[in-house]
Design an enzyme around this catalytic site. Structure first.
Site, PDB file in Angstrom:
ATOM      1  N   GLY A 112       0.814  -1.214   0.000  1.00  0.00           N
ATOM      2  CA  GLY A 112       0.000   0.000   0.000  1.00  0.00           C
ATOM      3  C   GLY A 112       0.841   1.255   0.000  1.00  0.00           C
ATOM      4  CB  THR A 128       0.995   3.798   4.720  1.00  0.00           C
ATOM      5  OG1 THR A 128      -0.248   4.443   4.429  1.00  0.00           O
ATOM      6  CG2 THR A 128       1.624   4.468   5.947  1.00  0.00           C
ATOM      7  CG  ASP A 159       0.765  -4.253   5.882  1.00  0.00           C
ATOM      8  OD1 ASP A 159       0.703  -3.312   5.067  1.00  0.00           O
ATOM      9  OD2 ASP A 159       0.294  -5.384   5.645  1.00  0.00           O
ATOM     10  N   GLY A 160       0.499  -1.095   6.634  1.00  0.00           N
ATOM     11  CA  GLY A 160      -0.555  -0.104   6.791  1.00  0.00           C
ATOM     12  C   GLY A 160      -1.875  -0.753   7.159  1.00  0.00           C
ATOM     13  N   GLY A 183      -7.541  -3.192   1.545  1.00  0.00           N
ATOM     14  CA  GLY A 183      -7.861  -2.192   0.529  1.00  0.00           C
ATOM     15  C   GLY A 183      -6.994  -2.370  -0.709  1.00  0.00           C
ATOM     16  N   GLY A 184      -5.793  -2.904  -0.499  1.00  0.00           N
ATOM     17  CA  GLY A 184      -4.890  -3.175  -1.629  1.00  0.00           C
ATOM     18  C   GLY A 184      -4.972  -4.620  -2.090  1.00  0.00           C
ATOM     19  CD  GLU A 240      -1.896  -6.364   3.441  1.00  0.00           C
ATOM     20  OE1 GLU A 240      -1.417  -5.375   2.891  1.00  0.00           O
ATOM     21  OE2 GLU A 240      -3.079  -6.426   3.781  1.00  0.00           O
TER      22      GLU A 240
HETATM   23  C1  5RP Z   1      -3.413  -3.697   1.470  1.00  0.00           C
HETATM   24  C2  5RP Z   1      -3.695  -3.133   2.801  1.00  0.00           C
HETATM   25  C3  5RP Z   1      -3.130  -1.790   3.088  1.00  0.00           C
HETATM   26  O1  5RP Z   1      -2.327  -1.867   4.200  1.00  0.00           O
HETATM   27  C4  5RP Z   1      -4.253  -0.844   3.337  1.00  0.00           C
HETATM   28  O2  5RP Z   1      -5.135  -0.892   2.207  1.00  0.00           O
HETATM   29  C5  5RP Z   1      -3.765   0.571   3.537  1.00  0.00           C
HETATM   30  O3  5RP Z   1      -3.226   1.047   2.351  1.00  0.00           O
HETATM   31  P1  5RP Z   1      -2.750   2.541   2.202  1.00  0.00           P
HETATM   32  O4  5RP Z   1      -1.580   2.715   3.100  1.00  0.00           O
HETATM   33  O5  5RP Z   1      -2.430   2.677   0.740  1.00  0.00           O
HETATM   34  O6  5RP Z   1      -3.925   3.424   2.600  1.00  0.00           O
HETATM   35  O7  5RP Z   1      -4.319  -3.704   3.642  1.00  0.00           O
HETATM   36  O8  5RP Z   1      -4.075  -4.919   1.276  1.00  0.00           O
END
Ligand code: 5RP
Length: 229
Positions: free
Chosen positions: A32, A34, A85-86, A100-101, A107
C-alpha cells in the site's frame, strides 16, 4: 513534499523502520501507499550497508523491494523479526480493517508469523468502530455467487460489491476475487468475521484482531503510538 497526506505517510513509514528495525533483521513488508515508505526506508538502510532481508506481502511489494535494493527471501525461510504494514481502519482496541490493496491473506500470514507486527497509519485511519471502510473478503472465484448469496442471507442490509480493476474482475496474488462488503458500523467485528469465515468459498476476511504490537500514527507533524483501549 507538497502533499500533506503523502508527507504523513512518509513520516510514519520511516519512523517504523527507524524505531523497530535493527541490522541483521528479517522484516515483513506490507502493501500500500503507506507501506511504500517503509519499503523505501528499508532500501535506504540496505544501501547504507546494513544487512537486512525481507519477506513480502504482495507481488507489488516484491517489485518495490527489487527497485529499492531490498533482498527478498521466501516466507518462513527464517523467522520474521518485525512486520510493518498499513491499514484501512484502526479501532481503539487495535482491531483493523485491511485489504484495501487486496493483499489481506498474505498480510495476515506475515502479521501472524512475525515476532512483532507494527501498524502504520495516518490519523484519517483511526475510527471509533470498524465498518466505515467496506470489509474486503477474499473469495475463490468459483464460489462467488454462492458467497454473495450467503452474505445477503446473513447480513440483509449489507451491500457486497465484487472488486473490479481496469474494467475487469480484480484478482489477488492468490488468483482470487475480492468482495467489498459494506456492513455499516460493525459493533461485533469478531462475530462478523466468524460468520464470514464459515461460508464455503471464503478464503479470508480483512478483519485483523490481536495481532498488532504497536500502532504508529501521525499527529501534529510527528509520529505517536496509539494507546490500546
Ligand atoms: C493492502 C492493505 C493496506 O495496508 C491498506 O489498504 C492501507 O493502504 P494505504 O496505506 O495505501 O492506505 O491492507 O491490502
Amino acid at each position: 513534499m507538497s502533499d500533506p497526506k503523502e508527507a504523513a505517510k512518509r513520516l510514519v513509514g520511516f519512523a517504523a523502520v527507524d524505531r523497530y528495525v535493527q541490522a541483521g533483521m528479517c522484516v515483513g513488508l506490507g502493501t500500500g501507499t503507506t507501506a511504500y515508505w517503509a519499503i523505501k526506508r528499508t532500501g535506504e538502510r540496505v544501501a547504507a550497508g546494513e544487512k537486512l532481508e525481507a519477506v513480502v506481502t504482495s507481488a507489488a511489494t516484491e517489485k518495490l523491494c527489487v527497485e529499492f535494493g531490498v533482498p527478498v527471501i521466501p516466507f518462513m525461510s527464517r523467522d520474521i523479526d518485525v512486520a510493518i504494514d498499513g491499514a484501512d481502519e484502526v479501532a481503539p482496541d487495535w482491531s483493523l480493517t485491511k485489504g484495501g490493496g487486496g493483499a489481506l491473506f498474505r498480510e495476515k500470514a506475515i502479521a501472524i508469523a512475525a515476532r512483532r507486527f507494527i501498524v502504520i497509519v495516518d490519523d484519517s485511519k483511526v475510527v471509533d468502530q470498524l465498518g466505515r471502510f467496506p470489509t474486503p473478503v477474499e473469495v475463490v472465484p468459483f464460489t462467488l455467487s454462492w458467497v454473495q448469496r450467503q452474505i445477503a442471507d446473513q447480513f440483509p442490509t449489507a451491500k457486497t460489491t465484487e472488486r473490479v480493476r481496469d474494467g475487469r474482475p480484480y484478482r489477488t496474488d492468490n488468483g482470487n476475487a475480492i468482495l467489498d462488503c459494506a456492513f455499516g458500523s460493525i459493533p461485533d467485528p469478531r462475530g462478523v468475521d466468524a460468520v464470514l469465515k464459515a461460508i464455503h468459498g471464503v478464503l479470508d476476511v480483512g478483519l485483523f484482531f490481536d495481532l498488532a504490537h504497536a500502532v504508529l500514527c501521525t499527529a501534529d507533524q510527528g509520529v505517536g503510538e496509539l494507546v490500546k483501549a
